[in-house]
Design an enzyme around this catalytic site. Structure first.
Site, mmCIF file in Angstrom:
data_model
loop_
_atom_site.group_PDB
_atom_site.id
_atom_site.type_symbol
_atom_site.label_atom_id
_atom_site.label_comp_id
_atom_site.label_asym_id
_atom_site.label_seq_id
_atom_site.Cartn_x
_atom_site.Cartn_y
_atom_site.Cartn_z
ATOM 1 N N HIS A 63 0.813 -1.220 0.000
ATOM 2 C CA HIS A 63 0.000 0.000 0.000
ATOM 3 C C HIS A 63 0.847 1.272 0.000
ATOM 4 C CE1 HIS A 63 0.080 1.008 4.435
ATOM 5 N NE2 HIS A 63 0.192 -0.287 4.598
ATOM 6 N N GLU A 193 -5.252 1.594 2.297
ATOM 7 C CA GLU A 193 -5.139 0.414 3.173
ATOM 8 C C GLU A 193 -5.402 0.793 4.622
ATOM 9 O OE1 GLU A 193 -3.055 -2.586 5.791
ATOM 10 O OE2 GLU A 193 -2.807 -0.424 5.669
ATOM 11 N N GLU A 194 -4.855 1.928 5.016
ATOM 12 C CA GLU A 194 -4.905 2.319 6.431
ATOM 13 C C GLU A 194 -6.313 2.649 6.914
ATOM 14 O OE1 GLU A 194 -2.542 1.928 8.449
ATOM 15 O OE2 GLU A 194 -0.663 1.989 7.332
ATOM 16 N N ASP A 216 4.004 -5.933 3.666
ATOM 17 C CA ASP A 216 3.726 -4.880 4.645
ATOM 18 C C ASP A 216 4.688 -4.983 5.816
ATOM 19 O OD1 ASP A 216 2.347 -2.746 5.960
ATOM 20 O OD2 ASP A 216 0.436 -3.476 5.186
ATOM 21 N N HIS A 302 3.345 3.086 13.275
ATOM 22 C CA HIS A 302 2.393 4.196 13.379
ATOM 23 C C HIS A 302 2.878 5.321 14.297
ATOM 24 C CE1 HIS A 302 -1.352 2.051 11.533
ATOM 25 N NE2 HIS A 302 -0.255 1.894 10.817
HETATM 26 ZN ZN LIG Z 1 0.719 -1.090 6.453
#
Ligand SMILES: [Zn+2]
Length: 329
Positions: A63, A193-194, A216, A302
């Protein structure tokens, strides 16, 4: 190589706003693929090779989007309040800088800091240096992302967007290396995607693959306080047994383990309690697709300082090339 990743991680691309990332990737790979298109949601769908005897149609998805924030309103004093685009944790917002697509930068701070409690996301505002709503450089609906440079730490790399520009990087390097294969391979650089694996869903529908693989990041449990789990730096790519979106298809995982063993690549088996990847969306496309993910362990996921191990990244590229270059049974 490193220069490409540096550019990839610097590109502005929160969910739904992936154009900069897509243009950079397309520029890098357009001479290395047999065909490419951009679909209605903004996914970059590329094909390498054609189906041969004993081959399979494979979708590889990484992504392009990164987590971010979006302005909900600007108050009279010029403070811009925000909501999340993807999995932004309020704790990770404290005292961080953000940047908007027009180059405006700001400081994220929260309204109420009493009792040492973590403020909710709707308490946070961005101070862009404006003194009124009128002279504020950002407006309702503008997205922003964490600011943070790419840092080369030798054996490790750090940036705000390892999730998932490192997956895009692995896909790019693998498709450039890939020579002969009985398989027809679709390298997809997906959007959104997020915010719920959205781009992979439509891309999988149009490709109709026989196998789906997401590239990922995953969690890394080797920092203090987390050492009870197995995923760690330097132990090779992680192969998905389970997360919140998917149970990795057992026969497919066995085929990936075989590829790793053939090529002498160490690997880790990944079990996550929650989270998800594009593989979860591919698996549920049409009448179902055997799917799994090849992940790279990443510390501080994140946050503006996501960190990966260079050797793990290189091994993931090798594993992907080895896996898709042969007949898969
Ligand atoms: Zn990711």
């Amino acid at each position: 190589m490193k220069e490409l990743l540096q550019k990839l991680t610097a590109a502005f691309g929160p969910s739904g706003y992936e154009t900069n990332v897509r243009e950079l990737i397309l520029e890098t790979i357009k001479n290395d693929v047999d065909e490419y298109r951009v679909d209605a949601l903004g996914n970059l769908i590329t094909r390498k090779g054609t189906l041969k005897e004993n081959g399979k149609r494979i979708m590889i998805s990484a992504h392009m989007d990164e987590i971010g924030l979006m302005v909900t309103h600007v108050d009279e004093q010029g403070y811009a309040y925000v909501t999340n685009l993807g999995g932004v944790r309020p704790l990770n917002c404290m005292s961080n800088r953000v940047i908007f697509e027009n180059g405006t930068e700001g400081m994220l701070c929260a309204r109420d800091l009493e009792n040492g409690k973590i403020p909710a996301l709707n308490q946070y505002f961005v101070d862009t240096g404006a003194s009124s709503r009128e002279n504020c450089e950002v407006k309702i609906g503008d997205p922003c992302v964490f600011a943070g440079n790419f840092v080369d730490m030798g054996d490790r790399w750090m940036s705000k967007t390892m999730d998932d520009r490192i997956g895009c990087y692995i896909a790019i390097e693998a498709l450039k290396e890939l020579k002969d294969s009985p398989n027809e391979i679709y390298f997809v650089f997906s959007v959104q995607e997020e915010v719920g694996l959205r781009g992979a869903k439509t891309a999988a529908y149009s490709i109709d693959p026989e196998i789906g693989i997401a590239l990922d990041v995953t969690m890394c449990f080797d920092t203090p306080g987390l050492v009870e789990r197995n995923l760690k730096f330097g132990a090779g790519p992680c192969i998905k047994a389970k997360d919140g979106s998917l149970v990795g298809t057992p026969w497919l995982n066995n085929a990936i383990y075989d590829a790793a063993e053939r090529a002498g690549i160490p690997y880790q088996i990944e079990v996550l309690r929650g989270a998800g990847t594009d593989a979860g969306a591919i698996a549920l496309s049409r009448s179902g697709v055997p799917s799994s993910a090849i992940s790279v362990a990443c510390r501080y996921v994140h946050t503006p300082s996501e960190m990966v191990d260079v050797n793990d990244v290189n091994q993931a590229i090798r594993l992907l090339v080895e896996f898709v270059s042969h007949e898969i049974k």
